[in-house]
Enzyme design. Structure first.
Site, PDB file in Angstrom:
ATOM      1  CG  ASP A  36       4.044  14.154  36.296  1.00 20.41           C
ATOM      2  OD1 ASP A  36       3.143  14.505  37.081  1.00 20.41           O
ATOM      3  OD2 ASP A  36       4.957  13.379  36.624  1.00 20.41           O
ATOM      4  CE1 TYR A  85     -16.590   0.968  28.774  1.00 21.21           C
ATOM      5  CE2 TYR A  85     -16.828   2.523  26.979  1.00 21.21           C
ATOM      6  CZ  TYR A  85     -16.575   1.257  27.423  1.00 21.21           C
ATOM      7  OH  TYR A  85     -16.288   0.248  26.522  1.00 21.21           O
ATOM      8  CG  HIS A 104     -16.944  10.344  21.931  1.00 26.64           C
ATOM      9  ND1 HIS A 104     -16.274  10.368  20.724  1.00 26.64           N
ATOM     10  CD2 HIS A 104     -17.293   9.054  22.131  1.00 26.64           C
ATOM     11  CE1 HIS A 104     -16.231   9.152  20.219  1.00 26.64           C
ATOM     12  NE2 HIS A 104     -16.838   8.329  21.047  1.00 26.64           N
ATOM     13  CB  ALA A 111     -10.986  13.159  29.402  1.00 22.65           C
ATOM     14  CE  LYS A 140     -13.798   8.424  23.711  1.00 22.40           C
ATOM     15  NZ  LYS A 140     -13.794   7.455  22.665  1.00 22.40           N
TER      16      LYS A 140
END
Length: 460
Positions: free
Chosen positions: A145, A45, A138, A42, A140
């Site tokens: 796994d 961009y 926004h 996530a 991150k």
């Protein structure tokens, strides 16, 4: 915190602070190549340069291996990006991922979150370069796994080379990885789904974020995401009760995921951060950092009214990510200078200079994007708590964007030492701000910036 959010007990020896952008990048590449079950990423961009292409190539290599060797036939890859930022320009995040999506459609998912606040006439009128100011995805999170990296860094070349951020790897922490995989899946379910022909669709039955009813979308999204949080909360409470009698290595560190998505009515991170800032003891010390220093008014009141000592680290104008940008964006560093000067003025007027210190990060040819805090108890030379993730402590983080970070609370001395080294390394690249700092000619803020900043400060 365990009363309000899921609490994951992990061995402190499984938590590793990554020291540099290159360490972050090389770790991701290596983990993608060896992933057997899942790769979940996530970010705001995915960039379009050579380093980003190498990352995509690693995903392709992993997917090919799963087909050809049969040693990881169930490998699934899921990416969650922001729709507006990921769609900007002719070459963008979407075009970077389309070849993979076309080739591995059954194993690949690309979700593009679109804020419900960018709709109607506003969506038509706001230029592409500025539409992300309304609100973005926004978070991150980079998961391979049962290991997960929590960071504030995006998937872009500067974040792999000379843009300083923070990164923590939780190694073989399956319960934490499951939570963040479920969280990304939930946000993905309420996002636009990228198709192999570059079109986007919503999942069946989901309200459209900008064509559908605003309240209905937010309610449905909140329900889906809070299912993940609440299920994990109940599960961990039961698990932790059953483990309460256990001692040893497994019980020295706790991880608390904190989610903030106010457009969807979720404000867990804000509530926990406020409690932390309010309850910081009078002889404790908080080191707080933000690449974009723009504290909300409640956070500012708490810092100025608290008993704890604060050392706040922010970007000098030269290492601000907008330094040297064209057009209006080029004035953003000056706006942050104005905000910092106003904050420091309040510190001085209230006679708090001995308790609240402001520092500026400086490093030639680098930019600064680190955010979070480290909390030192009275008389301790190592922090027992850190916040790390995507929030910047500003208006956007609290009110506009989707954010996630983790609170790590630890008794593990080696992990505490890692966190202290991380904090000290960042602050060693800084200098303390004084009244004289803002009187220098290079800190002059033009009149139009002074007039405009109060109107736009909630958008950056």
């Amino acid at each position: 915190m365990a009363e309000h959010v899921p609490a994951f007990r992990v061995p402190g020896t499984h938590v590793h602070v990554l020291a540099s952008p290159d360490h972050f990048y090389q770790t991701m590449k290596a983990r993608i190549k060896t992933a057997r079950r899942r790769v979940v990423m996530a970010s705001l961009y995915l960039g379009t340069g050579q380093l980003e292409q190498e990352l995509v190539d690693c995903v392709e290599e992993a997917l090919l291996r799963s087909h050809e060797n049969g040693d990881a036939p169930d490998l699934k890859v899921s990416l969650l990006l922001d729709y507006t930022r990921g769609s900007r320009g002719q070459t963008n995040s979407r075009t970077m991922l389309l070849p993979l999506l076309r080739r591995f459609a059954s194993q690949m998912r690309v979700s593009l979150y679109h804020t419900p606040d960018l709709r109607g006439l506003l969506r038509l009128l706001v230029p592409q370069r500025f539409n992300e100011t309304i609100g973005v995805q926004h978070i991150k999170v980079y998961l391979f796994d049962d290991s997960v990296i929590i960071s504030g860094a995006n998937l872009s070349d500067s974040y792999f080379t000379n843009r300083q951020d923070r990164y923590v790897l939780l190694e073989n922490c399956g319960e934490v990885a499951d939570f963040f995989s479920d969280l990304v899946d939930a946000v993905g379910d309420v996002s636009l789904q990228l198709q192999p022909d570059d079109s986007v669709t919503m999942l069946d039955g989901m309200v459209h974020p900008y064509n559908g009813n605003r309240q209905a979308f937010s309610a449905a999204a909140r329900k889906r995401i809070m299912e993940v949080v609440n299920t994990a909360h109940v599960r961990q409470q039961l698990l932790n009760r059953s483990r309460d009698s256990e001692d040893g290595e497994g019980g020295d560190t706790w991880v608390f995921p904190l989610v903030q998505m106010k457009p969807l009515g979720i404000q867990i991170d804000e509530q926990v951060t406020q409690r932390l800032l309010t309850n910081a003891g009078p002889d404790s010390c908080v080191f707080l950092t933000s690449g974009y220093f723009n504290l909300t008014r409640p956070y500012m009141r708490m810092v100025l009214g608290a008993g704890a000592s604060y050392r706040i680290l922010t970007a000098s104008p030269e290492v601000n990510g907008f330094f040297g940008a064209k057009g209006l964006a080029g004035a953003i560093p000056a706006a942050y200078t104005l905000i910092a000067r106003q904050f420091y003025g309040q510190v001085c007027r209230q006679g708090q200079q001995e308790r609240v210190h402001l520092h500026e990060y400086r490093r030639s040819q680098w930019t600064f994007h680190a955010k979070g805090l480290w909390y030192y108890l009275q008389g301790k030379d190592r922090p027992c708590l850190t916040l790390i993730g995507s929030p910047n402590f500003g208006y956007r983080s609290v009110h506009r964007d989707l954010e996630a970070q983790i609170a790590i609370v630890t008794k593990n001395e080696k992990l505490q030492s890692q966190l202290r080294e991380e904090q000290e390394t960042l602050y060693q690249q800084s200098s303390e701000v004084s009244v004289a700092t803002f009187e220098r000619p290079d800190r002059h803020v033009k009149l139009w910036v002074k007039l405009v900043t109060p109107l736009i400060k909630n958008f950056f």
